[in-house]
Each structure stands twice: as C-alpha cells, then as structure tokens.
Design an enzyme around this catalytic site. Structure first.
Site, PDB file in Angstrom:
ATOM      1  N   GLU A 142      44.873-118.068 -16.852  1.00  0.00           N
ATOM      2  CA  GLU A 142      44.750-116.343 -15.965  1.00  0.00           C
ATOM      3  C   GLU A 142      44.814-116.583 -14.620  1.00  0.00           C
ATOM      4  O   GLU A 142      44.953-117.937 -13.945  1.00  0.00           O
ATOM      5  CB  GLU A 142      43.150-115.890 -16.730  1.00  0.00           C
TER       6      GLU A 142
ATOM      7  N   ASP B  16      44.159-113.555 -12.145  1.00  0.00           N
ATOM      8  CA  ASP B  16      44.164-111.912 -11.975  1.00  0.00           C
ATOM      9  C   ASP B  16      43.799-111.203 -10.695  1.00  0.00           C
ATOM     10  O   ASP B  16      43.398-111.889  -9.246  1.00  0.00           O
ATOM     11  CB  ASP B  16      42.169-112.105 -11.847  1.00  0.00           C
TER      12      ASP B  16
ATOM     13  N   GLU C  48      41.626-108.340  -9.630  1.00  0.00           N
ATOM     14  CA  GLU C  48      40.793-107.369  -9.617  1.00  0.00           C
ATOM     15  C   GLU C  48      39.854-106.427  -8.554  1.00  0.00           C
ATOM     16  O   GLU C  48      39.516-107.323  -7.652  1.00  0.00           O
ATOM     17  CB  GLU C  48      39.076-108.539  -9.417  1.00  0.00           C
TER      18      GLU C  48
ATOM     19  N   THR D 262      41.412-111.818  -5.857  1.00  0.00           N
ATOM     20  CA  THR D 262      42.307-112.892  -6.897  1.00  0.00           C
ATOM     21  C   THR D 262      42.046-114.017  -7.544  1.00  0.00           C
ATOM     22  O   THR D 262      40.829-113.915  -6.815  1.00  0.00           O
ATOM     23  CB  THR D 262      43.614-112.516  -5.859  1.00  0.00           C
ATOM     24  N   ASN D 263      42.676-115.132  -8.461  1.00  0.00           N
ATOM     25  CA  ASN D 263      41.843-115.619  -9.054  1.00  0.00           C
ATOM     26  C   ASN D 263      42.704-116.305 -10.264  1.00  0.00           C
ATOM     27  O   ASN D 263      43.526-115.614  -9.919  1.00  0.00           O
ATOM     28  CB  ASN D 263      40.730-115.442  -9.830  1.00  0.00           C
TER      29      ASN D 263
ATOM     30  N   ASN E 112      37.165-120.322 -10.628  1.00  0.00           N
ATOM     31  CA  ASN E 112      36.353-120.741  -9.715  1.00  0.00           C
ATOM     32  C   ASN E 112      37.309-120.854  -8.027  1.00  0.00           C
ATOM     33  O   ASN E 112      37.330-121.631  -7.420  1.00  0.00           O
ATOM     34  CB  ASN E 112      35.688-121.759  -9.684  1.00  0.00           C
ATOM     35  N   ARG E 113      38.108-119.885  -8.268  1.00  0.00           N
ATOM     36  CA  ARG E 113      39.651-120.239  -6.997  1.00  0.00           C
ATOM     37  C   ARG E 113      38.935-118.805  -6.631  1.00  0.00           C
ATOM     38  O   ARG E 113      40.737-118.183  -5.929  1.00  0.00           O
ATOM     39  CB  ARG E 113      41.102-121.109  -7.572  1.00  0.00           C
ATOM     40  N   GLU E 114      38.088-117.713  -6.229  1.00  0.00           N
ATOM     41  CA  GLU E 114      38.608-116.609  -5.903  1.00  0.00           C
ATOM     42  C   GLU E 114      38.483-116.652  -4.276  1.00  0.00           C
ATOM     43  O   GLU E 114      38.283-117.293  -3.478  1.00  0.00           O
ATOM     44  CB  GLU E 114      37.199-115.868  -6.091  1.00  0.00           C
TER      45      GLU E 114
ATOM     46  N   TRP F  85      27.515-106.924  -9.718  1.00  0.00           N
ATOM     47  CA  TRP F  85      28.143-107.773  -8.801  1.00  0.00           C
ATOM     48  C   TRP F  85      28.891-107.651  -7.165  1.00  0.00           C
ATOM     49  O   TRP F  85      29.056-107.744  -6.536  1.00  0.00           O
ATOM     50  CB  TRP F  85      28.421-109.205  -9.225  1.00  0.00           C
TER      51      TRP F  85
ATOM     52  N   GLY G 223      27.961-107.250  -3.527  1.00  0.00           N
ATOM     53  CA  GLY G 223      27.008-107.705  -4.062  1.00  0.00           C
ATOM     54  C   GLY G 223      26.044-107.202  -5.292  1.00  0.00           C
ATOM     55  O   GLY G 223      25.353-107.909  -5.767  1.00  0.00           O
TER      56      GLY G 223
END
Ligand SMILES: *[C@@H]1O[C@H](CO)[C@@H](O)[C@H](O)[C@H]1NC(C)=O
Length: 293
Positions: free
Chosen positions: A108, A110, A112, A126-127, A135-137, A203, A207
């Site tokens: 994927e 992304d 967002e 992005t990810n 887990n690569r934000e 989220w 936060g």
C-alpha cells in the site's frame, strides 16, 4: 501511448505533448469523452459528479463517509490526481488517496490528509506498506492552502523507487533495497487506486483531541484530472511489467534538482519521520532508513 494511458478531465501528459504534439488534438478529444465513471467505481457512501463527470466529490456526513476505487489494477507506473481538500473546519476528517493491493500480505502507498481547525494547517501523512507491514509514517505541512484550489498529488512506482510528489515536487522516496539489503519492496502485487473521506477523529487532529463538528456537515473533497500511465494487469495474471518509460534511468533516482527540492521539503515542512522517532516506538531505526535521501 503503448502503455494503457487513461486521462480524465484536463490532464495532459507533458511527455506526449512534447514528443507527439501533432496528435494532441486526438488525445484531447479522447480526454473529453473520458469521465470519472470510466475509471472508477463508487465503493461506499455518496460520491457526486460535476462537470459532465470530470469532477468527483466525496462527501461525509454523520451517517457515512464515502469512497471510490479504480476499476483496474496496476503494477508500476505513474498515477496522478488533482485534489481540493475539505475546507473550513475539517478537524477530525481524513481524506485518503492511496494505492493498495488486495491480498492479505498487502502492499500500500498512502497519502492521508488530516483535517484541522480553521486557520491551522492540514497535515499530510504518507506511508508505505510492503508485504503487509507499514509503520512507515512521515508527516509534512504543505506550503500552500490545499483547500483553496486543486493540487496535483502523484506517485511514481517503478522497479527502483517509489516517489510521492506534490505539484511535481518530490516529498518522499522509498527505494528498492530488496536485493541489496533484504528490505521488502512492493513489486509483485498489482494495486488499485482508491480514495476515501472518513471520520478519523479518534486520532487525526491534535492526537484525537479535536473532534468532527457534525453541525457543519456534509464535508466535501473534490477530485479531477485523474491521470494514469501504468501497466494495467487483469486480475490473476502476473505480467513482469518491465521496460516501460517509467523504468528508464532518469526515473530510477532523483536528479540534483529533485534532491534539492526534497531536502527543502524535509527541512522546512516535515513534522514527523518514523526514521527519527525517539519516543521508543522502534528499538532502532528501521533498516531502510539508512537509504533515505
Ligand atoms: C502531476 O504531476 C505528475 C508528476 O510530476 C506529472 O507527471 C503530471 O503531468 C502532473 N499532472 C498535472 C495535471 O499537472
């Protein structure tokens, strides 16, 4: 156009314009007949068409968000869309524009867009997922108001690298270090192109402290000028999809000018990078971080 090029709205491939300017009129006439519905299906909620199907609007109200997905799946290529984000108070909304494969260990890519209160900037997260692991934000602010007009968000995906672009400025690179360093790279699973507008107020904004203001619903994000020049793969087949123009040397790494641009983005607009997360989320920086520009 040997590869399956599909144009929507006012999108024009500058390559084609430069190299085959004599057939521009033919290309433009096919643009006009192409509409959003030729390329996408509505996957849920309410999607409104404007301008003869050249512009699509995702909507979100208390009952439902909405989304669309491409009819076709693609393996490598370049995909672009011009998007105008939810304006005014967009706090809690998430507008995602992404490519994703179907299978369980999915890949994927992304974008967002995390809404915000009036006067406060959107965050673009992005990810990259490879073999089901994300887990690569990374997060940036934008250097313009993304709600005031349409801006071009595109993904270049080839055998050597994935590049995320905003108005032709590279904001992120994920290199193929699968052979060199055993880092999984999306290169086997065809992906669809999708977009959704949904409630992420648990989220997305500050936060999760700032919630969606339902009194001002519906929320609307607009899309136009979809362009795809990519290897289109019918379900089940596994083409190599090699040796297309987007695999040529000039697209295998960023040039000096593009490197300067990405450093400018990272220096002035980046607010989070998983590679530099010192909160203890990772015991050590993930392996691919060593290869980032
Ligand atoms: C969007 O950006 C991509 C990548 O730079 C470019 O190839 C494409 O032509 C642009 N599209 C529009 C409509 O500006």
């Amino acid at each position: 156009m040997k590869s399956s090029a599909k144009l929507l709205g006012f999108g024009i491939f500058s390559r084609e314009l430069v190299y085959i300017s004599s057939v521009v009129i033919l290309i433009l006439s096919s643009v006009e007949s192409s509409s959003f519905n030729d390329n996408f299906d509505i996957s849920w909620g309410t999607v409104t068409m404007l301008n003869n199907g050249q512009t699509a609007q995702l909507t979100m109200d208390k009952a439902s968000g909405s989304g669309f997905q491409s009819k076709k799946e693609y393996l490598f290529g370049i995909v672009s869309m011009r998007i105008k984000l939810v304006s005014g108070n967009s706090a809690g909304t998430v507008t995602s524009y992404y490519m994703s494969s179907d299978a369980s260990s999915h890949d994927e890519l992304d974008y967002e867009f995390l809404g915000n209160l009036p006067g406060k900037p959107y965050t673009l997260q992005t990810n990259v997922f490879a073999n089901g692991v994300g887990n690569r934000e990374q997060r940036i602010r934008l250097w313009f108001d993304p709600t005031a007009g349409f801006h071009n968000y595109s993904i270049l995906w080839n055998h050597k690298q994935i590049v995320f672009w905003v108005d032709s400025i590279p904001i992120r690179v994920f290199k193929n270090n699968e052979e060199a360093a055993g880092i999984p790279y999306p290169n086997r699973r065809p992906m669809k192109i999708l977009s959704t507008l949904w409630n992420g107020d648990s989220w997305a904004t500050d936060g999760g402290r700032v919630k969606v203001d339902w009194d001002i619903a519906p929320f609307v994000a607009s899309y136009q000028s979809f362009q795809v020049d990519a290897c289109s793969v019918s379900s089940g087949s596994s083409l190599p999809c090699a040796n297309n123009w987007w695999d040529q040397p000039e697209f295998q790494s960023l040039n000096q000018y593009q490197l300067r641009r990405i450093h400018w983005v990272r220096k002035h607009y980046m607010t989070y990078d998983y590679c530099h997360d010192t909160s203890g989320r990772f015991s050590a920086a993930p392996a691919e971080c060593a290869f980032n520009p």
